[in-house]
Design a protein around this motif. Structure first.
Motif, PDB file in Angstrom:
ATOM      1  N   VAL A  49      30.736 -39.485  28.045  1.00  0.00           N
ATOM      2  CA  VAL A  49      31.429 -38.096  28.041  1.00  0.00           C
ATOM      3  C   VAL A  49      31.275 -37.091  27.015  1.00  0.00           C
ATOM      4  O   VAL A  49      31.480 -36.252  27.089  1.00  0.00           O
ATOM      5  CB  VAL A  49      32.623 -38.013  28.750  1.00  0.00           C
ATOM      6  N   TYR A  50      31.486 -37.737  25.631  1.00  0.00           N
ATOM      7  CA  TYR A  50      31.502 -37.082  24.446  1.00  0.00           C
ATOM      8  C   TYR A  50      30.655 -35.886  24.146  1.00  0.00           C
ATOM      9  O   TYR A  50      31.010 -34.707  23.908  1.00  0.00           O
ATOM     10  CB  TYR A  50      31.475 -37.886  23.010  1.00  0.00           C
ATOM     11  N   PHE A  51      29.195 -36.311  24.293  1.00  0.00           N
ATOM     12  CA  PHE A  51      28.403 -35.052  24.107  1.00  0.00           C
ATOM     13  C   PHE A  51      28.051 -34.093  25.146  1.00  0.00           C
ATOM     14  O   PHE A  51      28.306 -32.858  24.641  1.00  0.00           O
ATOM     15  CB  PHE A  51      27.030 -35.932  23.794  1.00  0.00           C
ATOM     16  N   PRO A  52      28.105 -34.222  26.313  1.00  0.00           N
ATOM     17  CA  PRO A  52      28.316 -33.217  27.272  1.00  0.00           C
ATOM     18  C   PRO A  52      29.587 -32.257  27.190  1.00  0.00           C
ATOM     19  O   PRO A  52      29.412 -31.109  27.067  1.00  0.00           O
ATOM     20  CB  PRO A  52      28.287 -33.899  28.680  1.00  0.00           C
ATOM     21  N   ALA A 155      37.498 -35.024  22.839  1.00  0.00           N
ATOM     22  CA  ALA A 155      36.690 -33.928  23.040  1.00  0.00           C
ATOM     23  C   ALA A 155      37.625 -32.557  22.510  1.00  0.00           C
ATOM     24  O   ALA A 155      38.837 -32.630  23.231  1.00  0.00           O
ATOM     25  CB  ALA A 155      35.881 -33.795  24.152  1.00  0.00           C
ATOM     26  N   PRO A 156      37.145 -31.520  21.984  1.00  0.00           N
ATOM     27  CA  PRO A 156      37.981 -30.436  21.838  1.00  0.00           C
ATOM     28  C   PRO A 156      38.493 -29.834  23.005  1.00  0.00           C
ATOM     29  O   PRO A 156      39.502 -29.482  23.054  1.00  0.00           O
ATOM     30  CB  PRO A 156      37.012 -29.567  21.142  1.00  0.00           C
ATOM     31  N   GLY A 157      37.697 -29.777  24.075  1.00  0.00           N
ATOM     32  CA  GLY A 157      38.201 -29.177  25.320  1.00  0.00           C
ATOM     33  C   GLY A 157      37.708 -27.478  25.199  1.00  0.00           C
ATOM     34  O   GLY A 157      37.704 -26.909  24.200  1.00  0.00           O
ATOM     35  N   VAL A 158      37.736 -27.018  26.593  1.00  0.00           N
ATOM     36  CA  VAL A 158      37.532 -25.508  26.720  1.00  0.00           C
ATOM     37  C   VAL A 158      38.445 -24.597  26.065  1.00  0.00           C
ATOM     38  O   VAL A 158      38.110 -24.014  25.244  1.00  0.00           O
ATOM     39  CB  VAL A 158      37.335 -25.143  28.255  1.00  0.00           C
ATOM     40  N   LYS A 159      39.680 -24.988  26.313  1.00  0.00           N
ATOM     41  CA  LYS A 159      40.966 -24.159  25.784  1.00  0.00           C
ATOM     42  C   LYS A 159      40.843 -23.920  24.336  1.00  0.00           C
ATOM     43  O   LYS A 159      40.970 -22.952  23.621  1.00  0.00           O
ATOM     44  CB  LYS A 159      42.082 -24.669  26.359  1.00  0.00           C
ATOM     45  N   LEU A 160      40.838 -25.030  23.568  1.00  0.00           N
ATOM     46  CA  LEU A 160      40.718 -25.188  22.090  1.00  0.00           C
ATOM     47  C   LEU A 160      39.336 -24.353  21.647  1.00  0.00           C
ATOM     48  O   LEU A 160      39.767 -23.767  20.548  1.00  0.00           O
ATOM     49  CB  LEU A 160      40.784 -26.654  21.717  1.00  0.00           C
ATOM     50  N   ALA A 161      38.357 -24.727  22.120  1.00  0.00           N
ATOM     51  CA  ALA A 161      37.129 -24.080  21.869  1.00  0.00           C
ATOM     52  C   ALA A 161      37.300 -22.331  21.879  1.00  0.00           C
ATOM     53  O   ALA A 161      36.962 -21.898  21.053  1.00  0.00           O
ATOM     54  CB  ALA A 161      35.951 -24.520  22.744  1.00  0.00           C
ATOM     55  N   TRP A 162      37.813 -22.022  23.187  1.00  0.00           N
ATOM     56  CA  TRP A 162      38.117 -20.579  23.319  1.00  0.00           C
ATOM     57  C   TRP A 162      38.918 -19.923  22.182  1.00  0.00           C
ATOM     58  O   TRP A 162      38.721 -18.835  21.655  1.00  0.00           O
ATOM     59  CB  TRP A 162      38.613 -20.320  24.588  1.00  0.00           C
ATOM     60  N   TYR A 163      40.146 -20.715  21.873  1.00  0.00           N
ATOM     61  CA  TYR A 163      40.954 -20.265  21.025  1.00  0.00           C
ATOM     62  C   TYR A 163      40.339 -20.254  19.570  1.00  0.00           C
ATOM     63  O   TYR A 163      40.609 -19.221  18.818  1.00  0.00           O
ATOM     64  CB  TYR A 163      42.194 -21.124  20.917  1.00  0.00           C
ATOM     65  N   LEU A 164      39.676 -21.033  19.150  1.00  0.00           N
ATOM     66  CA  LEU A 164      39.094 -21.037  17.898  1.00  0.00           C
ATOM     67  C   LEU A 164      37.739 -19.752  17.670  1.00  0.00           C
ATOM     68  O   LEU A 164      37.480 -19.333  16.783  1.00  0.00           O
ATOM     69  CB  LEU A 164      38.007 -22.444  17.789  1.00  0.00           C
ATOM     70  N   GLY A 165      37.345 -19.653  18.970  1.00  0.00           N
ATOM     71  CA  GLY A 165      36.258 -18.631  18.833  1.00  0.00           C
ATOM     72  C   GLY A 165      36.805 -17.136  18.966  1.00  0.00           C
ATOM     73  O   GLY A 165      36.225 -16.262  18.431  1.00  0.00           O
ATOM     74  N   ALA A 166      37.712 -17.070  19.709  1.00  0.00           N
ATOM     75  CA  ALA A 166      38.484 -15.620  20.129  1.00  0.00           C
ATOM     76  C   ALA A 166      39.468 -15.208  19.493  1.00  0.00           C
ATOM     77  O   ALA A 166      39.760 -13.979  19.261  1.00  0.00           O
ATOM     78  CB  ALA A 166      38.917 -15.635  21.697  1.00  0.00           C
TER      79      ALA A 166
END
Length: 519
Positions: A49-52, A155-166
């Protein structure tokens, strides 16, 4: 225990035998639970599941960046400077975990928030009683197969990715061990955000202790590839509780970027008793001791193989049996996979040992104050918070010679309190020296290292990160300003072209044709 079953799959059968009274359904459920927490199953699951999940996280990050671009183009101000610092902390270690890294991380966050800084925390779990709206305990995670009470983010997760980008960040702090660090480092490099990586576990010792070769070598290679390698090369600063550990862990070639992460403990650890009879009452309650003539030697730690707790037992054996005959009672506070084996060994050796189990953190100061000295046998520490806690409470700490303890304590404690780990006579001598005048020495040379001062020092290192990254960030801001201007011009030009073509050209075109005909 989880560690034992993870290292020796045949011990799954022993787990089953403990619950055989529950019948077949109970046995099946225990088999499923045992398999799900086995390190090989978790390793395979993570690999699948890591890469997806990683690709999804990058997609969300760049979507956030696109929306941030649109906001800037429409005149929304982003990255506005503020008086305090905007700090993002990413960690697998927070309460209700009770080990040193969780205590350290929670204390940093609490103290920095108290100073008015915006500290947003992403973690795998958090104590519900301490959670705030600034805490996000939802990093995708799996159970730590070697400590079932902890979880590992995979995995970073969607929420962390959003916080890092936004969102706008002044600095990002990643606590290692972590296998999501490379995502954070690459996204922060894209945005020129300084990253502070602190390393807290000697992975080489733990890997070979908990997993047999060659699998341990494979795991260390993967950790080096997906975690340590990226941190060493891309982090703005790397740190560890001691510089000797930082050099060994990351390499001397990166020494310019290595720092000692500030350490401390809570200010409740003081030599002052809460009442006049606290010591007497605590000794009677915990150890069954009424007289001060009976010495109490205390150990506070997780009871796991790498701590080497059993190495202290020969010191308490009578001299006629080949021991050192250290007088007094050995009290061991803590829990873990090695507890049952230690209890059995102490019983067979007929030693004066009391196992206290887990002692709540708020009760530890009184426990330290009631003991005559504190002992650690561990060589796997990267700092050793319990040694600091003990001496803050006026309880002398006996510790082995090793690079970590030598760096921290050589100039703060007498050499007589230190011993060679292989020498039981030296251990007995160190215990005797600490009991003799240790408390008086600490009265004259008090140890004071609190989380408040540690947080102040950590903020200073953050400022160093920000300053060293300033030129890169300013260059990026200039480039972004130019690109934003070019995009605005392009968008406005396209809009004008479309308006002219849609509304004005149909009106002008007949006039142009007539003029051409008139010629």
């Amino acid at each position: 225990s989880s560690r034992a079953s993870a290292r020796h799959p045949r011990l799954l059968n022993s787990r089953m035998s403990q619950v055989s009274d529950g019948g077949l359904p109970r046995q099946l459920s225990c088999w499923v639970a045992a398999v799900r927490t086995h390190y090989l199953f978790i390793l395979i699951f993570t690999a699948v599941v890591y890469f997806p999940r990683l690709c999804l996280s990058y997609l969300v990050f760049f979507l956030a960046q696109l929306l941030r671009l649109i906001a800037r183009l429409t005149g929304v101000e982003t990255g506005r400077p503020v008086a305090n610092r905007r700090i993002l902390v990413v960690t697998d270690y927070l309460p209700p975990q009770t080990h040193g890294i969780a205590i350290r991380c929670h204390a940093y966050v609490k103290e920095m928030r108290a100073k008015g800084h915006q500290v947003i925390v992403f973690a795998t779990a958090y104590d519900a009683d301490k959670e705030t709206s600034f805490d996000h305990p939802n990093i995708p995670s799996v159970v730590n197969p070697f400590n079932l009470k902890n979880r590992i983010g995979y995995a970073p997760g969607v929420k962390l990715a959003w916080y890092l980008g936004a969102h706008t960040w002044d600095v990002v702090h990643v606590f290692y061990p972590s296998i999501i660090g490379n995502f954070i480092l690459t996204t922060c490099a894209w945005r020129r955000i300084p990253v502070y990586c602190s390393h807290h576990v000697e992975m080489d010792i733990f890997a070979h202790e908990l997993v047999s070769r060659p699998m341990s070598d494979v795991c260390l290679f993967l950790y080096g590839l997906f975690a340590r390698w990226g941190a060493a090369r891309w982090a703005t600063l790397n740190s560890a509780p001691t510089l000797c550990f930082a050099r060994d862990h990351l390499g001397k070639e990166h020494e310019e970027k290595l720092r000692r992460v500030p350490s401390g403990t809570h200010d409740v650890f003081t030599p002052t008793c809460s009442s006049s009879d606290e010591r007497k009452a605590e000794r009677l309650k915990r150890f069954g001791v009424e007289s001060d003539d009976v010495k109490v030697i205390l150990m506070v730690q997780r009871l796991s193989p790498e701590k080497g707790t059993e190495r202290i037992f020969p010191a308490f054996l009578p001299k006629k049996d080949g021991g050192q005959g250290v007088p007094g009672i050995l009290a061991i506070a803590g829990d873990g996979p090695a507890k049952e084996g230690l209890m059995e060994q102490a019983g067979l050796m007929q030693l004066p040992v009391i196992f206290l189990g887990n002692v709540p953190h708020q009760e530890l100061p009184a426990l330290y104050r009631s003991a005559d000295c504190f002992v650690t046998m561990s060589l796997s520490e990267t700092f050793g918070l319990t040694c600091l806690e003990a001496m803050m409470c006026g309880c002398p700490a006996v510790m082995p010679f090793c690079a970590v303890f030598d760096e921290i304590w050589t100039d703060k404690t007498p050499k007589a309190w230190h011993y060679n780990i292989e020498s039981v006579p030296e251990l007995a001598s160190a215990i005797s020296a600490a009991q003799k005048d240790g408390r008086n020495y600490l009265k004259d040379h008090p140890v004071s290292m609190t989380w408040k001062t540690a947080a102040e020092d950590l903020l200073s290192q953050y400022e160093e990160c920000i300053a060293s990254n300033k030129e890169k960030r300013e260059t990026l801001l200039e480039l972004v300003a130019v690109l934003d201007h070019c995009v605005r011009v392009a968008v406005c030009s396209l809009a004008a072209w479309w308006v002219l073509g849609r509304y004005y050209w149909p009106v002008i075109q007949p006039v142009v044709k007539r003029m051409e005909q008139m010629r």
